[in-house]
Scaffold this motif. Structure first.
Motif, mmCIF file in Angstrom:
data_model
loop_
_atom_site.group_PDB
_atom_site.id
_atom_site.type_symbol
_atom_site.label_atom_id
_atom_site.label_comp_id
_atom_site.label_asym_id
_atom_site.label_seq_id
_atom_site.Cartn_x
_atom_site.Cartn_y
_atom_site.Cartn_z
ATOM 1 N N UNK A 20 -3.701 0.750 6.378
ATOM 2 C CA UNK A 20 -3.435 0.588 5.135
ATOM 3 C C UNK A 20 -2.850 -0.388 3.943
ATOM 4 N N UNK A 21 -1.829 -1.114 5.290
ATOM 5 C CA UNK A 21 -1.166 -2.666 4.970
ATOM 6 C C UNK A 21 -1.735 -3.415 4.988
ATOM 7 N N UNK A 22 -2.877 -3.479 5.777
ATOM 8 C CA UNK A 22 -4.303 -4.453 5.819
ATOM 9 C C UNK A 22 -4.618 -4.267 4.674
ATOM 10 N N UNK A 23 -4.630 -3.962 3.639
ATOM 11 C CA UNK A 23 -5.967 -4.045 2.637
ATOM 12 C C UNK A 23 -5.455 -4.332 2.019
ATOM 13 N N UNK A 24 -5.995 -3.766 0.410
ATOM 14 C CA UNK A 24 -5.128 -3.842 -0.922
ATOM 15 C C UNK A 24 -6.452 -3.163 -2.008
ATOM 16 N N UNK A 25 -5.232 -2.226 -2.982
ATOM 17 C CA UNK A 25 -6.526 -2.279 -3.742
ATOM 18 C C UNK A 25 -6.839 -2.819 -5.138
ATOM 19 N N UNK A 26 -7.944 -3.036 -5.880
ATOM 20 C CA UNK A 26 -8.565 -2.643 -6.653
ATOM 21 C C UNK A 26 -9.333 -2.159 -7.391
ATOM 22 N N UNK A 27 -9.695 -2.319 -8.831
ATOM 23 C CA UNK A 27 -10.218 -1.817 -9.258
ATOM 24 C C UNK A 27 -10.708 -2.719 -10.413
ATOM 25 N N UNK A 28 -12.277 -1.713 -10.956
ATOM 26 C CA UNK A 28 -13.414 -2.871 -11.423
ATOM 27 C C UNK A 28 -14.013 -1.802 -12.036
ATOM 28 N N UNK A 29 -14.302 -2.533 -13.276
ATOM 29 C CA UNK A 29 -14.604 -2.200 -15.123
ATOM 30 C C UNK A 29 -16.571 -1.368 -14.364
ATOM 31 N N UNK A 30 -16.720 -0.552 -15.063
ATOM 32 C CA UNK A 30 -17.839 0.060 -14.950
ATOM 33 C C UNK A 30 -18.972 -1.286 -14.967
ATOM 34 N N UNK A 31 -19.895 -0.946 -14.392
ATOM 35 C CA UNK A 31 -21.273 -2.336 -14.756
ATOM 36 C C UNK A 31 -20.774 -3.114 -13.442
ATOM 37 N N UNK A 32 -19.676 -3.735 -12.892
ATOM 38 C CA UNK A 32 -19.323 -4.903 -12.038
ATOM 39 C C UNK A 32 -20.256 -4.382 -10.350
ATOM 40 N N UNK A 51 -3.304 7.872 14.557
ATOM 41 C CA UNK A 51 -1.850 8.414 13.960
ATOM 42 C C UNK A 51 -1.444 7.888 12.503
ATOM 43 N N UNK A 52 -0.392 7.751 12.234
ATOM 44 C CA UNK A 52 0.312 7.796 11.048
ATOM 45 C C UNK A 52 0.675 6.462 10.835
ATOM 46 N N UNK A 53 1.324 5.828 12.620
ATOM 47 C CA UNK A 53 1.604 4.788 12.485
ATOM 48 C C UNK A 53 0.218 3.824 12.247
ATOM 49 N N UNK A 54 -0.637 4.114 13.419
ATOM 50 C CA UNK A 54 -1.464 3.382 12.845
ATOM 51 C C UNK A 54 -2.515 2.977 11.110
ATOM 52 N N UNK A 55 -2.921 4.759 10.998
ATOM 53 C CA UNK A 55 -3.080 4.632 9.464
ATOM 54 C C UNK A 55 -2.582 4.062 8.894
ATOM 55 N N UNK A 56 -1.297 3.872 8.893
ATOM 56 C CA UNK A 56 -0.299 2.885 7.955
ATOM 57 C C UNK A 56 -0.554 1.143 8.492
ATOM 58 N N UNK A 57 -0.495 0.951 9.477
ATOM 59 C CA UNK A 57 -1.252 -0.566 9.726
ATOM 60 C C UNK A 57 -2.373 -0.840 9.077
ATOM 61 N N UNK A 86 0.788 -1.065 -0.067
ATOM 62 C CA UNK A 86 0.297 -0.095 -0.448
ATOM 63 C C UNK A 86 0.910 1.115 -0.165
ATOM 64 N N UNK A 87 0.196 2.339 -0.139
ATOM 65 C CA UNK A 87 1.322 3.553 -0.608
ATOM 66 C C UNK A 87 1.283 4.222 0.798
ATOM 67 N N UNK A 88 2.057 5.046 0.674
ATOM 68 C CA UNK A 88 2.841 5.252 1.705
ATOM 69 C C UNK A 88 2.260 7.446 2.636
ATOM 70 N N UNK A 89 2.450 6.867 3.582
ATOM 71 C CA UNK A 89 1.770 8.669 3.873
ATOM 72 C C UNK A 89 1.672 9.778 3.242
ATOM 73 N N UNK A 90 2.628 9.660 1.866
ATOM 74 C CA UNK A 90 2.480 10.880 1.376
ATOM 75 C C UNK A 90 1.914 10.808 -0.007
#
Length: 82
Positions: A30-42, A22-28, A1-5
């Motif tokens: 974000x690290x627990x998640x993942x990014x996905x892209x969806x096509x229109x209509x999905x 705080x920044x550390x908690x928010x980073x945690x 996942x992307x960082x603080x900037x």
């Protein structure tokens, strides 16, 4: 996942659920998640599905609808970044 900037970090820290972390908690988070892209209509999920994830819109928009007992699809709202 992307960082603080990153743009993703900036969007997520504005969400009420996360804005007191705080920044550390928010980073945690974000690290627990993942990014996905969806096509229109999905479909991301259906009304009767058990809740198994949280979706955060980083780019674009999501159309949230509900089906009435008569089978009509009703627009509830559009979810946009944040």
């Amino acid at each position: 996942m992307p960082g603080p900037n990153s743009l993703e970090y900036e969007i997520i820290k504005t969400i009420r659920l996360f804005n007191e972390l705080d920044e550390r908690e928010l980073s945690q988070v974000m690290q627990a998640g993942w990014q996905r892209q969806f096509s229109p209509g999905s479909y991301l999920f259906f009304e009767a599905d058990p809740a198994s994830a949280i979706y955060i819109v980083l780019k674009g928009r999501i159309k949230l609808t509900q089906v009435t007992p008569e089978g009509q699809q009703v627009l509830l709202r559009y979810a946009t970044p944040g």
